[in-house]
Each structure stands twice: as structure tokens, then as C-alpha cells.
Write a protein that holds these residues in place. Sequence first.
Motif, PDB file in Angstrom:
ATOM      1  N   ASN A 168      -2.982  11.089  -5.316  1.00  0.00           N
ATOM      2  CA  ASN A 168      -3.742  10.464  -4.230  1.00  0.00           C
ATOM      3  C   ASN A 168      -3.963   8.970  -4.453  1.00  0.00           C
ATOM      4  O   ASN A 168      -4.850   8.381  -3.839  1.00  0.00           O
ATOM      5  CB  ASN A 168      -5.098  11.177  -4.083  1.00  0.00           C
ATOM      6  N   ARG A 169      -3.153   8.356  -5.306  1.00  0.00           N
ATOM      7  CA  ARG A 169      -3.301   6.926  -5.597  1.00  0.00           C
ATOM      8  C   ARG A 169      -2.259   6.095  -4.841  1.00  0.00           C
ATOM      9  O   ARG A 169      -1.216   6.598  -4.439  1.00  0.00           O
ATOM     10  CB  ARG A 169      -3.163   6.676  -7.095  1.00  0.00           C
ATOM     11  N   ARG A 170      -2.581   4.820  -4.688  1.00  0.00           N
ATOM     12  CA  ARG A 170      -1.653   3.875  -4.060  1.00  0.00           C
ATOM     13  C   ARG A 170      -1.469   2.675  -4.978  1.00  0.00           C
ATOM     14  O   ARG A 170      -2.283   2.424  -5.862  1.00  0.00           O
ATOM     15  CB  ARG A 170      -2.191   3.397  -2.707  1.00  0.00           C
ATOM     16  N   LYS A 212      -1.871   4.935 -13.586  1.00  0.00           N
ATOM     17  CA  LYS A 212      -0.707   4.418 -12.853  1.00  0.00           C
ATOM     18  C   LYS A 212       0.371   3.939 -13.813  1.00  0.00           C
ATOM     19  O   LYS A 212       1.562   4.236 -13.642  1.00  0.00           O
ATOM     20  CB  LYS A 212      -1.132   3.272 -11.931  1.00  0.00           C
ATOM     21  N   ASP A 232      -0.468  -1.635  -4.769  1.00  0.00           N
ATOM     22  CA  ASP A 232      -0.586  -2.724  -3.795  1.00  0.00           C
ATOM     23  C   ASP A 232       0.758  -3.169  -3.232  1.00  0.00           C
ATOM     24  O   ASP A 232       0.956  -3.232  -2.015  1.00  0.00           O
ATOM     25  CB  ASP A 232      -1.308  -3.911  -4.433  1.00  0.00           C
ATOM     26  N   GLN A 241       0.825  -1.209   0.000  1.00  0.00           N
ATOM     27  CA  GLN A 241       0.000   0.000   0.000  1.00  0.00           C
ATOM     28  C   GLN A 241       0.864   1.265   0.000  1.00  0.00           C
ATOM     29  O   GLN A 241       0.766   2.134   0.866  1.00  0.00           O
ATOM     30  CB  GLN A 241      -0.940  -0.012   1.193  1.00  0.00           C
ATOM     31  N   VAL A 242       1.708   1.370  -1.007  1.00  0.00           N
ATOM     32  CA  VAL A 242       2.635   2.495  -1.128  1.00  0.00           C
ATOM     33  C   VAL A 242       1.983   3.614  -1.946  1.00  0.00           C
ATOM     34  O   VAL A 242       1.343   3.357  -2.969  1.00  0.00           O
ATOM     35  CB  VAL A 242       3.945   2.050  -1.808  1.00  0.00           C
ATOM     36  N   ALA A 243       2.147   4.850  -1.477  1.00  0.00           N
ATOM     37  CA  ALA A 243       1.631   5.994  -2.232  1.00  0.00           C
ATOM     38  C   ALA A 243       2.318   6.068  -3.588  1.00  0.00           C
ATOM     39  O   ALA A 243       3.545   5.940  -3.678  1.00  0.00           O
ATOM     40  CB  ALA A 243       1.859   7.286  -1.454  1.00  0.00           C
TER      41      ALA A 243
END
Length: 248
Positions: free
Chosen positions: A139-141, A177, A143, A112-114
Motif C-alpha cells: 500500500n506504499r507509493r 521501500k 514520488d 506517485q507510482v504504487a
Amino acid sequence: MYSFSLYMIYFLCGGIMDNAQIINKLSAIVAQISDIATEISKSDNTHLSAKNNMIKTQSNTLTSELIEHFNIRNKEGNVLLTKSETYFLNYLKKHIYLNKKNSGNSFSVHCQVALNALFDWTMPKNFDYSQEFYSRILNRRVDFVIVDDKSGIVSCVIELDGSSHNNVKAGNIDADKATVLRAVNIPIVHIRTTLIFAVMKNCNNELRNNFNSLLFKLFNSFNSNNPLLIGEEVQGKIYALLTSIQTT
């Protein structure tokens, strides 16, 4: 206007005041009006100052009112990862241990890394900082992030795709991403949860060996001249593995 005001005061007073008295009366009324206006102005300024202080306080610290407003609460079960993510994390740890034992290469897995922790960025001059840019990118992460322990280099990113990824919105997020990570030469691979469960539960050693070899190749992609190309190759073969278990 002034003469009209004099006549009005003279009339209201029943015509018993001379001009000097009327002027004095008018001056007193004007003074009262001025005092009232001053008090109103002071009241408005005090209210505005209090409001600004409240906004300033809220921007610097989270007040209990803001906590309540955003309904901040514990995650369900107080856990960081979903069941499938925890399942896969344990598998990754075992794979990393075996990889180190067999090849000597050591990796770490981060959860769960930014997304914005994986790259640097600079705000262009005169750039209109939009909420869309923040919500779509900053503001995304992701896995899982695999990092080479020796160099500290990010080897790859792994996204675990469950049923929540079966819609257009999720597809757009995945594309954002991929675009950002491609710009910084970090491969990203998507693995369906159905494949993970098949690999972990199935006694088919060939399936597990094929999957492990793909992970090994992906982990070591940072040593290559084109890690993105290896990421795409691994992704294609993972899709092929998924297809194979779905057709058997």
C-alpha cells in the motif's frame, strides 16, 4: 417429565379434563411451539441471507454508504502533487529535455507510482496474509519513477523528503521501500526539498551543474553492472551537496 406436564395441564384446567383431553391439549401446545420455532428460524435465515447479500455487495462494489463511511473526498486543491513535488517535477522535465538534447538519451518521469507496480510477487503457499504486509509494502507509493524511453526499464526511484520525513515512522517506511527496491536492483535516492530549492533558486551555477551531473549519472545507472552501487554513490554526493549549502 411427561407425567408432570399432564398434571400441570390438568391442574390449570381446574381438574375437569380427562387424560385424552389433556393429551390433545398438550399436543396442540407442542404444535404451536413448533410453529413458532419454525417462524423464528425462517426469520433468522432471511436476516442472515440479507446480511450476507449486503456484505457481498459491499465487497464487489462501493456503495454510497461506504463512500460516506470512509469520508472519501477531493484532495485539498484537487491536486496530485504538493507544491515542492510540482516544483521538482518541472525541474526534472527540463533536465530530461536537456539530457536528451545533449546525449540523445530519453527518459520519462512518472509520479506517485504504487510501490508494488515496480516488482512482481507471489503469495507463498500457506502464507498468512497479514494486514501489516499490505500496509508496509503493497500500500506504499514512491514520488518519482524514472524510466528509459527506449528500453522501458526502470532507471531509478527518487523520493523527495520534506519536513514530514523527520520522524521515526517515516524512516521505517523509507527503509521498507529501500529493502524491496534493492531486491529488484532498482536504486532509490532521497533528495531534501531544501536542496531542490537551493538548486533552482540559487544563481550558483556550480551547485546546479553538480546536481545535474548526479541526476544524469543516476538516470543512466541501469546501463551499469551495479545500479545499486551508483545509486549509493549518488546519494552520498547529494548529501554532500546538501551539507555544503547548509554550511555556507
